[in-house]
Design a protein around this motif. Structure first.
Motif, mmCIF file in Angstrom:
data_model
loop_
_atom_site.group_PDB
_atom_site.id
_atom_site.type_symbol
_atom_site.label_atom_id
_atom_site.label_comp_id
_atom_site.label_asym_id
_atom_site.label_seq_id
_atom_site.Cartn_x
_atom_site.Cartn_y
_atom_site.Cartn_z
ATOM 1 N N PHE A 20 -34.181 -17.629 1.479
ATOM 2 C CA PHE A 20 -33.520 -18.899 1.204
ATOM 3 C C PHE A 20 -32.588 -18.849 0.005
ATOM 4 O O PHE A 20 -32.732 -18.024 -0.887
ATOM 5 C CB PHE A 20 -34.570 -19.993 0.999
ATOM 6 C CG PHE A 20 -35.275 -20.307 2.277
ATOM 7 C CD1 PHE A 20 -34.778 -21.277 3.121
ATOM 8 C CD2 PHE A 20 -36.393 -19.588 2.661
ATOM 9 C CE1 PHE A 20 -35.398 -21.555 4.325
ATOM 10 C CE2 PHE A 20 -37.024 -19.856 3.859
ATOM 11 C CZ PHE A 20 -36.525 -20.839 4.696
ATOM 12 N N GLN A 21 -31.662 -19.806 0.027
ATOM 13 C CA GLN A 21 -30.667 -19.920 -1.042
ATOM 14 C C GLN A 21 -31.363 -20.210 -2.374
ATOM 15 O O GLN A 21 -31.003 -19.665 -3.397
ATOM 16 C CB GLN A 21 -29.698 -21.039 -0.662
ATOM 17 C CG GLN A 21 -28.503 -21.173 -1.551
ATOM 18 C CD GLN A 21 -27.458 -22.106 -0.949
ATOM 19 O OE1 GLN A 21 -27.552 -22.521 0.205
ATOM 20 N NE2 GLN A 21 -26.468 -22.436 -1.747
ATOM 21 N N ARG A 22 -32.366 -21.074 -2.324
ATOM 22 C CA ARG A 22 -33.176 -21.335 -3.514
ATOM 23 C C ARG A 22 -34.406 -20.462 -3.433
ATOM 24 O O ARG A 22 -35.016 -20.348 -2.366
ATOM 25 C CB ARG A 22 -33.618 -22.800 -3.547
ATOM 26 C CG ARG A 22 -32.477 -23.798 -3.605
ATOM 27 C CD ARG A 22 -32.102 -24.179 -4.973
ATOM 28 N NE ARG A 22 -32.445 -25.433 -5.604
ATOM 29 C CZ ARG A 22 -33.046 -26.505 -5.164
ATOM 30 N NH1 ARG A 22 -33.564 -26.588 -3.968
ATOM 31 N NH2 ARG A 22 -33.209 -27.540 -5.924
ATOM 32 N N ASP A 78 -29.874 -15.918 2.775
ATOM 33 C CA ASP A 78 -28.981 -16.985 2.330
ATOM 34 C C ASP A 78 -28.729 -16.869 0.834
ATOM 35 O O ASP A 78 -29.603 -17.182 0.025
ATOM 36 C CB ASP A 78 -29.582 -18.355 2.667
ATOM 37 C CG ASP A 78 -28.531 -19.452 2.603
ATOM 38 O OD1 ASP A 78 -27.377 -19.168 2.201
ATOM 39 O OD2 ASP A 78 -28.861 -20.597 2.963
ATOM 40 N N GLU A 79 -27.557 -16.438 0.490
ATOM 41 C CA GLU A 79 -27.146 -16.261 -0.907
ATOM 42 C C GLU A 79 -28.203 -15.553 -1.751
ATOM 43 O O GLU A 79 -28.686 -16.114 -2.746
ATOM 44 C CB GLU A 79 -26.755 -17.608 -1.531
ATOM 45 C CG GLU A 79 -25.609 -18.266 -0.763
ATOM 46 C CD GLU A 79 -24.773 -19.221 -1.602
ATOM 47 O OE1 GLU A 79 -24.768 -19.092 -2.836
ATOM 48 O OE2 GLU A 79 -24.117 -20.078 -0.994
ATOM 49 N N PRO A 80 -28.538 -14.318 -1.378
ATOM 50 C CA PRO A 80 -29.533 -13.592 -2.171
ATOM 51 C C PRO A 80 -29.075 -13.386 -3.609
ATOM 52 O O PRO A 80 -29.897 -13.183 -4.499
ATOM 53 C CB PRO A 80 -29.673 -12.248 -1.425
ATOM 54 C CG PRO A 80 -28.411 -12.102 -0.642
ATOM 55 C CD PRO A 80 -28.009 -13.496 -0.274
ATOM 56 N N LYS A 107 -22.689 -22.564 6.324
ATOM 57 C CA LYS A 107 -23.316 -21.239 6.285
ATOM 58 C C LYS A 107 -24.844 -21.334 6.353
ATOM 59 O O LYS A 107 -25.483 -20.657 7.149
ATOM 60 C CB LYS A 107 -22.880 -20.488 5.006
ATOM 61 C CG LYS A 107 -21.369 -20.381 4.843
ATOM 62 C CD LYS A 107 -20.964 -19.627 3.590
ATOM 63 C CE LYS A 107 -21.412 -20.254 2.264
ATOM 64 N NZ LYS A 107 -20.794 -21.594 1.994
ATOM 65 N N SER A 108 -25.425 -22.181 5.494
ATOM 66 C CA SER A 108 -26.888 -22.323 5.505
ATOM 67 C C SER A 108 -27.348 -22.927 6.822
ATOM 68 O O SER A 108 -28.390 -22.541 7.373
ATOM 69 C CB SER A 108 -27.356 -23.204 4.345
ATOM 70 O OG SER A 108 -27.103 -22.550 3.112
ATOM 71 N N THR A 109 -26.569 -23.859 7.348
ATOM 72 C CA THR A 109 -26.916 -24.475 8.631
ATOM 73 C C THR A 109 -26.937 -23.425 9.735
ATOM 74 O O THR A 109 -27.796 -23.453 10.620
ATOM 75 C CB THR A 109 -25.905 -25.589 8.968
ATOM 76 O OG1 THR A 109 -25.943 -26.567 7.920
ATOM 77 C CG2 THR A 109 -26.222 -26.256 10.288
HETATM 78 MG MG LIG Z 1 -25.589 -22.853 1.707
#
Ligand SMILES: [Mg+2]
Ligand SMILES: Nc1ncnc2c1ncn2[C@@H]1O[C@H](COP(=O)(O)OP(=O)(O)O)[C@@H](O)[C@H]1O
Length: 232
Positions: free
Chosen positions: A83-85, A154-156, A41-43
């Motif tokens: 971003f996820q982080r 990405d994964e808010p 997913k992140s990719t």
């Molecule tokens: Mg990810």
């Protein structure tokens, strides 16, 4: 808005994405992407936003092949990602943080972003000292500067409670509708995705497993087997 054609990304011998086809229709669409950890997913967001060169395949944005365009080029033409982080500078105030990105993009109007993400009460606080849920809203606000047409999140909801995640998703859904933009949201919390996204894509082991409206995805036997299991 976005057409992904047989997209493959490898990290050495790891095939993070394999021949993924995906279309993001456009205005007013909130498109969720779900799948187990390591599904790619992140990719996918890295490739679409230009942070990762695909090994094969093509990405078209508004009819134009952008596969080899830089991150900055894509950002200036209306693609923005979070971003996820959490990606914020902890020592800057929320206002400084937003102003910095606005300055870089040559867009000095941050007032609508502040309003839409409801950050007015936090502007003079150092970003590292505000509650985590508010930090995630700052992340989304940073991506909204410059009035992007395609938002990639990405994964808010990472690190938020289910309730906070749902509220954030409702916020993004309203925003996408009001501004007539498109958003791709990767998320772990399938309840928020099913509640707020008009279209959902499932990735599994780097492959496209299914795309459909939430009711179709929930009922899809391959999706249930690979991912949802008893959670469906
Ligand atoms: Mg990810
Ligand atoms: N920088 C990297 N170097 C090597 N392998 C990576 C890198 N980033 C991701 N991967 C691998 O690629 C696969 C997909 O990862 P990722 O896109 O982060 O999945 P997801 O976001 O769905 O959890 C995983 O097997 C992961 O370990």
């Amino acid at each position: 808005m976005l057409e992904i054609d047989k997209l493959s990304v490898s990290y050495g011998t790891v095939h993070a994405l394999q021949e993924v086809d995906l279309e993001i229709a456009g205005e007013g669409v909130l498109h969720g992407v779900i799948g187990p950890n390591g599904a790619g997913k992140s990719t996918l967001l890295d490739a679409v936003s230009g942070r990762r060169r695909p090994t094969a395949g093509a990405i078209r944005y508004r009819g134009q092949d952008i596969t080899r365009r830089s991150v900055a080029w894509r950002r200036r033409r209306g693609m923005a990602r979070s971003f996820q982080r959490t990606n914020i500078f902890q020592d800057l105030t929320v206002r400084e943080q937003l102003s910095l990105v606005a300055w870089r993009l040559g867009d000095d109007r941050i007032s609508d972003v502040i309003e839409v993400m409801d950050l007015g009460d936090y502007l003079e606080e150092r970003a590292g000292r505000i509650a985590y849920g508010v930090q995630r809203r700052v992340d989304v606000a940073l991506a909204l500067i410059g009035r992007p047409q395609l938002l990639l999140l990405d994964e808010p909801g990472a690190g938020l409670s289910a309730e906070e995640t749902l509220r954030l998703f409702q916020h993004v859904r309203d925003l996408v509708g009001e501004r007539r933009i498109a958003a791709v949201v990767v998320e772990h919390d399938v309840d928020a995705v099913f509640a707020c996204c008009g279209v959902v894509t499932v990735l599994d082991l780097g492959r496209h497993l299914a795309t459909g409206v939430p009711a179709e995805i929930r009922a899809d036997q391959r999706v249930i087997t690979a991912y949802l299991g008893s959670a469906a």
